[in-house]
Design an enzyme around this catalytic site. Structure first.
Site, PDB file in Angstrom:
ATOM      1  N   PHE A   1     -35.978  30.740  -1.892  1.00 31.09           N
ATOM      2  CA  PHE A   1     -34.435  29.988  -0.890  1.00 31.09           C
ATOM      3  C   PHE A   1     -33.636  30.295  -2.050  1.00 31.09           C
ATOM      4  CE2 PHE A   1     -31.567  27.263   0.373  1.00 31.09           C
ATOM      5  CZ  PHE A   1     -31.753  27.338   1.171  1.00 31.09           C
TER       6      PHE A   1
ATOM      7  N   ASN B   1     -33.250  18.847  -1.542  1.00 35.20           N
ATOM      8  CA  ASN B   1     -32.252  20.206  -0.676  1.00 35.20           C
ATOM      9  C   ASN B   1     -34.510  20.808   0.546  1.00 35.20           C
ATOM     10  OD1 ASN B   1     -31.722  22.134   0.976  1.00 35.20           O
ATOM     11  ND2 ASN B   1     -31.268  23.414  -1.300  1.00 35.20           N
ATOM     12  N   PRO B   2     -34.031  19.667   1.237  1.00 31.19           N
ATOM     13  CA  PRO B   2     -35.707  20.131   1.761  1.00 31.19           C
ATOM     14  C   PRO B   2     -35.796  21.210   3.134  1.00 31.19           C
ATOM     15  CG  PRO B   2     -34.938  18.908   2.527  1.00 31.19           C
ATOM     16  CD  PRO B   2     -34.179  18.899   1.490  1.00 31.19           C
TER      17      PRO B   2
END
Length: 291
Positions: free
Chosen positions: A90, A182-183
């Site tokens: 990500f 920060n899932p």
């Protein structure tokens, strides 16, 4: 020999036609990457070699196809770092820097703190904490086999210890002073920009309401935080009410805005009565209804 200013004008026009928000800025960033100079030094360059012009044109073409800029340059800025990124991990966003800054500030006055970055991905939060607090013990938890190599590259040379495993059941060190996360939190029904399709789906989406993993994060944080320890979780801008419900029993629950003024992350302080039990299905369902 191609003139750089003309190359930049053409690149910016192509990117603008493709719907890129800041076409001139991105054209310059790509040119700086190709030429191996800082963006600010482009003004000092008149002409470029033909191979460099061709390389720039190729990258501009890929960016026009909405390949993320960070995949083309191989890096993503985060606070004072250029993190290594690419397919499988990500890409950290500027908004998450606000969570990192809050985490750093929350450790002010805490000697030799212990901090965890859950769902670490590229390691952005973990590295930010380690850079700001050389006396801290920092753990980065990540389960993705594709993301882990990027994480390990980014934490190399820091005191961050990587814990491979699923946050749902991996053993976590305790007690901790701070947990940041920060899932994945985007609801499955939300349409995302074309660039986001290049991020791993498991790092972006989290069920119908975007809340499948957040109750687990809160429960795991309650297990490992000392009384008075702090938790910070990034979330969707529709999750404010749900976060307040999920954090019942915690103290100082505060939702913070992002750069555009939208609610983006929530912080809380662990009270002695905050439960470390896994969140019940009933509670989770209630939070979903409140989202």
């Amino acid at each position: 020999m191609p003139v750089l200013s003309a190359q930049l004008r053409a690149a910016a026009a192509r990117l603008a036609a493709a719907g890129i928000d800041s076409p001139r800025v991105e054209a310059e960033l790509l040119a700086a990457h190709v030429l191996g100079v800082a963006r600010g030094r482009l003004l000092l360059i008149d002409d470029v070699a033909e191979p460099q012009a061709e390389a720039l044109a190729e990258l501009v073409g890929r960016r026009a196809e909405r390949v993320p800029l960070q995949h083309l340059t191989g890096t993503a800025p985060f606070l004072d770092r250029e993190l290594l990124v690419g397919p499988g991990v990500f890409i950290p966003r500027p908004e998450t820097e606000l969570l990192a800054r809050w985490g750093i500030e929350s450790l002010r006055g805490v000697a030799d703190p212990v901090a965890l970055d859950l769902c670490s991905g590229s390691g952005a939060l973990a590295v930010a904490l380690a850079d700001a607090r050389p006396d801290a013990t920092v753990y980065a938890v990540e389960r993705s086999d594709d993301a882990l190599p990027w994480l390990r590259r980014n934490v190399a040379g820091t005191q961050v210890e990587v814990i491979p495993g699923d946050v749902r059941d991996v053993a976590l060190p305790a007690p901790a002073d701070l947990v940041l996360c920060n899932p994945p939190y985007v609801p499955l029904s939300v349409a995302v920009p074309p660039e986001v399709a290049h991020d791993p789906a498991e790092a972006v989406f989290s069920g119908e309401h975007g809340l499948d993993l957040i109750p687990v994060i809160i429960a795991r944080a309650a297990e490992v935080l000392r009384d008075g320890g702090r938790l910070g979780i990034e979330h969707d801008d529709t999750h404010t009410a749900a976060m307040a419900t999920l954090l019942t029993g915690w103290r100082d629950i505060t939702t913070h805005p992002d750069l555009a003024g939208r609610p983006r992350f929530t912080t809380a302080l662990k009270a002695a009565r905050a439960s470390s039990a896994r969140f019940s299905e009933t509670s989770s369902s209630s939070a979903h209804r409140s989202a």
